[in-house]
Each structure stands twice: as C-alpha cells, then as structure tokens.
Design a protein around this motif. Sequence first.
Motif, PDB file in Angstrom:
ATOM      1  N   GLY A   1      -3.341  -4.099   3.535  1.00 22.39           N
ATOM      2  CA  GLY A   1      -2.016  -3.579   3.216  1.00 22.39           C
ATOM      3  C   GLY A   1      -1.128  -3.477   4.441  1.00 22.39           C
ATOM      4  O   GLY A   1      -1.598  -3.487   5.587  1.00 22.39           O
ATOM      5  N   THR A   2       0.167  -3.381   4.212  1.00 17.75           N
ATOM      6  CA  THR A   2       1.128  -3.180   5.295  1.00 17.75           C
ATOM      7  C   THR A   2       1.399  -1.693   5.426  1.00 17.75           C
ATOM      8  O   THR A   2       1.881  -1.059   4.491  1.00 17.75           O
TER       9      THR A   2
ATOM     10  N   GLY B   1      -0.301  -7.527   0.521  1.00 24.28           N
ATOM     11  CA  GLY B   1       1.023  -7.654  -0.061  1.00 24.28           C
ATOM     12  C   GLY B   1       1.634  -6.352  -0.525  1.00 24.28           C
ATOM     13  O   GLY B   1       2.778  -6.330  -0.987  1.00 24.28           O
ATOM     14  N   MET B   2       0.890  -5.242  -0.396  1.00 28.36           N
ATOM     15  CA  MET B   2       1.425  -3.940  -0.793  1.00 28.36           C
ATOM     16  C   MET B   2       1.747  -3.102   0.444  1.00 28.36           C
ATOM     17  O   MET B   2       1.218  -3.353   1.530  1.00 28.36           O
ATOM     18  N   LEU B   3       2.623  -2.118   0.263  1.00 29.90           N
ATOM     19  CA  LEU B   3       3.115  -1.299   1.354  1.00 29.90           C
ATOM     20  C   LEU B   3       2.541   0.111   1.244  1.00 29.90           C
ATOM     21  O   LEU B   3       2.519   0.702   0.158  1.00 29.90           O
ATOM     22  N   VAL B   4       2.091   0.654   2.373  1.00 31.34           N
ATOM     23  CA  VAL B   4       1.527   2.009   2.397  1.00 31.34           C
ATOM     24  C   VAL B   4       2.417   2.905   3.260  1.00 31.34           C
ATOM     25  O   VAL B   4       2.619   2.644   4.443  1.00 31.34           O
ATOM     26  N   SER B   5       2.949   3.952   2.635  1.00 23.70           N
ATOM     27  CA  SER B   5       3.781   4.922   3.336  1.00 23.70           C
ATOM     28  C   SER B   5       3.065   6.265   3.383  1.00 23.70           C
ATOM     29  O   SER B   5       2.340   6.618   2.446  1.00 23.70           O
ATOM     30  N   PRO B   6       3.260   7.042   4.452  1.00 22.34           N
ATOM     31  CA  PRO B   6       2.782   8.426   4.389  1.00 22.34           C
ATOM     32  C   PRO B   6       3.446   9.133   3.210  1.00 22.34           C
ATOM     33  O   PRO B   6       4.539   8.734   2.773  1.00 22.34           O
TER      34      PRO B   6
ATOM     35  N   CYS C   1       6.422  -2.693  -2.759  1.00 20.57           N
ATOM     36  CA  CYS C   1       7.573  -3.086  -1.936  1.00 20.57           C
ATOM     37  C   CYS C   1       7.128  -3.936  -0.758  1.00 20.57           C
ATOM     38  O   CYS C   1       6.005  -3.818  -0.270  1.00 20.57           O
ATOM     39  N   LEU C   2       8.053  -4.760  -0.277  1.00 14.97           N
ATOM     40  CA  LEU C   2       7.737  -5.653   0.840  1.00 14.97           C
ATOM     41  C   LEU C   2       7.711  -4.921   2.172  1.00 14.97           C
ATOM     42  O   LEU C   2       6.895  -5.223   3.032  1.00 14.97           O
ATOM     43  N   ASP C   3       8.634  -3.975   2.346  1.00 19.97           N
ATOM     44  CA  ASP C   3       8.764  -3.283   3.630  1.00 19.97           C
ATOM     45  C   ASP C   3       9.517  -1.971   3.421  1.00 19.97           C
ATOM     46  O   ASP C   3       9.890  -1.618   2.296  1.00 19.97           O
ATOM     47  N   THR C   4       9.742  -1.256   4.528  1.00 22.06           N
ATOM     48  CA  THR C   4      10.416   0.036   4.451  1.00 22.06           C
ATOM     49  C   THR C   4      11.810  -0.095   3.869  1.00 22.06           C
ATOM     50  O   THR C   4      12.243   0.740   3.059  1.00 22.06           O
ATOM     51  N   ASP C   5      12.535  -1.133   4.272  1.00 24.28           N
ATOM     52  CA  ASP C   5      13.904  -1.305   3.789  1.00 24.28           C
ATOM     53  C   ASP C   5      13.953  -1.435   2.276  1.00 24.28           C
ATOM     54  O   ASP C   5      14.800  -0.812   1.617  1.00 24.28           O
ATOM     55  N   THR C   6      13.073  -2.241   1.697  1.00 24.48           N
ATOM     56  CA  THR C   6      13.100  -2.419   0.245  1.00 24.48           C
ATOM     57  C   THR C   6      12.614  -1.163  -0.476  1.00 24.48           C
ATOM     58  O   THR C   6      13.052  -0.867  -1.590  1.00 24.48           O
ATOM     59  N   LEU C   7      11.723  -0.414   0.155  1.00 27.87           N
ATOM     60  CA  LEU C   7      11.265   0.839  -0.434  1.00 27.87           C
ATOM     61  C   LEU C   7      12.425   1.819  -0.581  1.00 27.87           C
ATOM     62  O   LEU C   7      12.610   2.439  -1.638  1.00 27.87           O
ATOM     63  N   ILE C   8      13.234   1.958   0.469  1.00 26.59           N
ATOM     64  CA  ILE C   8      14.363   2.886   0.429  1.00 26.59           C
ATOM     65  C   ILE C   8      15.500   2.327  -0.413  1.00 26.59           C
ATOM     66  O   ILE C   8      16.096   3.038  -1.231  1.00 26.59           O
ATOM     67  N   ALA C   9      15.807   1.059  -0.253  1.00 22.96           N
ATOM     68  CA  ALA C   9      16.982   0.489  -0.914  1.00 22.96           C
ATOM     69  C   ALA C   9      16.868   0.481  -2.430  1.00 22.96           C
ATOM     70  O   ALA C   9      17.826   0.827  -3.136  1.00 22.96           O
ATOM     71  N   GLY C  10      15.727   0.107  -2.950  1.00 24.85           N
ATOM     72  CA  GLY C  10      15.607  -0.028  -4.397  1.00 24.85           C
ATOM     73  C   GLY C  10      14.419   0.655  -5.013  1.00 24.85           C
ATOM     74  O   GLY C  10      14.381   0.891  -6.223  1.00 24.85           O
TER      75      GLY C  10
END
Length: 436
Positions: free
Chosen positions: A24-25, A66-71, A394-403
Amino acid sequence: MARDNSIASLANLAAGQSFALTGGTIIHDDGTQSISDIIVGADGRFVVVEPFLNTISCSACVDISGMLVSPGFVDAHQHLDKTGVLRFTPNPSGTLQGAREAFAKYARTAGPDDIYKRATRTVERCLSRGTTAIRSHINVDKDAGFDGIETLAGIRDGAKDRITLQLVAFMTPHPGQDFDWLGQNIDGAVALADAVGGTPAVSEDPPRYLDILFSAAVKAGKPVDLHLDEHLNASVHLIDAALDRVERFGMQGRTVFSHVSVLSALPRRKFESIVERILALDVGVVTLPAANLYLQGRDYEMLPPRGLTRVAELHRAGITIATASDNIQDPFVPTGSGDMLEIARWTLLAGHLRGDELAAAHRMITTAPARLMGLGKDYGLRAGARADFVVTDCLDTDTLIAGGPDQAFVFSRGRLVSETTTALMRVENSRLKEDA
C-alpha cells in the motif's frame, strides 16, 4: 481482480490477530508518500512499517497494492454534550449569542441519559467516517452542572479501545457570573477532564477569568484550550492577554487557541506581531469553518465576511493549525456528519488555501491536531503507535482530500470498525437496446 480480492480480505480480517498489509501507499508525518508494508500486532499496535517485510509470521496477509493508507483522522474540537439537539433548540437569529441562549435553556433539562445517547451516536458516526481521536469541550456551568462532563468521562473511559477521546472542562461564563461558584467547582471539573477551557470574550472580567483557567491548568498539570475571540470586532480582542498568560504561567507548547476569528479583522501589522508571539510561545490554533461560516457576519449589509481566522497565512507562517467540526446538528451548526474530509474541504475553500495545498488540509485533520492534543508517539503510521488508520481506494493525498474515496476501511486499535463502499449501478440505455 486483485483489488476485489484485497477488499474482501480486508473485510474478513479477524479481531485480535496479527496481520500484514503489503504494497500500500502510506502517508508519512511530513506529508510524503511511499509504498510500504505494515504489520499490526495482536495488541492493536503497529509492529513495523517498512518496505519489503517478511510477513510469514502474521496470522493473515492482505495485498493492498494501489490503495492509500492514512493515519486516522483527528477532530480536535467538538461539543459532544451539544450534539444532535437541533430540533429542541431553535436559534431564529442564527447568531452565536442566539445559539448560546438556546442551548443554555435546553441544558437545564437535559439529563445524563439524553447526553449519553446523543454523544455515543455522534462518536460512532465519526468513527465510521475515519475519525479515531476527538477532543470535546464540555460545558460546566450553573445550567449544565456536572452532568455533561461526568457522562462524557464515562464514555471516554468505556470506549478507549475504540476511540481516543479527550475532554476539555469548558468553564462557561454566565451573565452576572458568580466567580465564587467558578472557583469552587473548577478543580472538580478539571479532575474529570484532560484539558482546561473557556471563552474569555463572554466573561464580565476576562483577566480574572483567564487567571482562574490558567491557574487551574497549572495546578492539575493539564493543557489549556480556549475559545478565543470568536467575533470580528477588531477593537476588542483578548489574544495579547491570553498570550501574556501563556508566558507567565509557563504554558508554552501546552496551549491552543480555537476560533481566533478576530485575526481576520485586524490590520496586517497587528496580525503579524501576534503571529510572531504565537510562534515564539508555540501556541497552536484550531479553526472551525462550519461554525464561523454559519454564525459570523450576519449583521453585515454588504460583503459579509467569511468569519474564519486567517487560515492560509497562519499555515504558511509555520504555526501548527488544525481544523475541526466544532458542533454537529445543534443551534451553533445545524449541519454536520462527523466526516473530517468534508471539514478539510470546507477549510481549503473558505480558508483560501490553494489547490496545491490539499496536502496541508490533510495535515490539518491528522498530524497537526494530533500534535495539539499531545498524542505523541501513540499516533501515526509508526512502530509502537496505536493501529488507527484508514485504507482507501484513492491514488494519493490530493485525491483523498479533493473528492474522497469510493471504498474505505477504518481500523481502530487494529480492528476493522467500518467498511464503506459506494455502489455504482449500471443501467443499460433502453433506446440503444431497442436499436440493437
């Protein structure tokens, strides 16, 4: 096919077992991203977060490439004692004072059972949307008494394995305030809480009131979190007075100013001098876009202001600034779902951040509020921290926040607590079908 298998496997992870997530990213504390593996121990804490791990000893292993991991998201300012009372507390004026009066009236009759039901429902909704830590300001005054703080303390202690909940003893000033009552009750309230708070602008004697709050915090060894200058009157503000007490009481790095809406109304030179002091004293700031957009500026006949503090400028100056929900479905904010991604978007738009500062908005709901709440090494994607995190498509932090994500999995203390999937229904075009 790999994504479908990953999703099914994430949903089937058993509680109380060690597991690994590979490929994961992950989003690091500094906002950078990299592909990495994660091992979570049976105790619900991260064992290691590094690339190319040997996962053979884990009870389960899921490929999340291909998946995104956020705290987990952090909401550093809520009012769980007020949540969900909208239909009982009309506020026809839509103003801050109107909201205060409406809730004060309701608080005289709201008992512990009522507070418990509303607060637990909101906590669960927040958790389902990825919030794994909340700091809540709880009224302690002659109307509410100790019902709110005692009820929330019980919720905090009972839910500690599901969510980190901090309480601020919000010592609410009253018209004709009885300082004797405040002095007699503040220590008992602070003993139940994790921080000390109040709203000096409403006090009839702000200097005396501030001294009481800071003295109680120092005595109890707890931080201060103030509702400070939630108004737009540039001729009256208490920021310097509050900063004086941060310095005099030795509360550097242990004080948060919430709202500070008045900063947007001050002349630039004065604003810049305050920024220098905030930086020097290591004071944090929390902006509350929903409340300030809704409550402020209603008396302006032309060009009503946004009502927020100078979000973009504070961020670019290097001040630790977080954003938070404030109120959810009550007379202060009639809307709200507990979704911190929604709050991050409001902050970016209303706070005049730029499109290339989406990652900054993400930090305002993760690492910044975690720092202000003093979560320390217990937070983040690192060995030893609580395994509180969100996995999305989401692909990255930007796409997580944006949409935001179409698929999200929320883990708290290493346990899956929420799975959300947006189902897309494909409907055939009947006309095309007839033509065929």
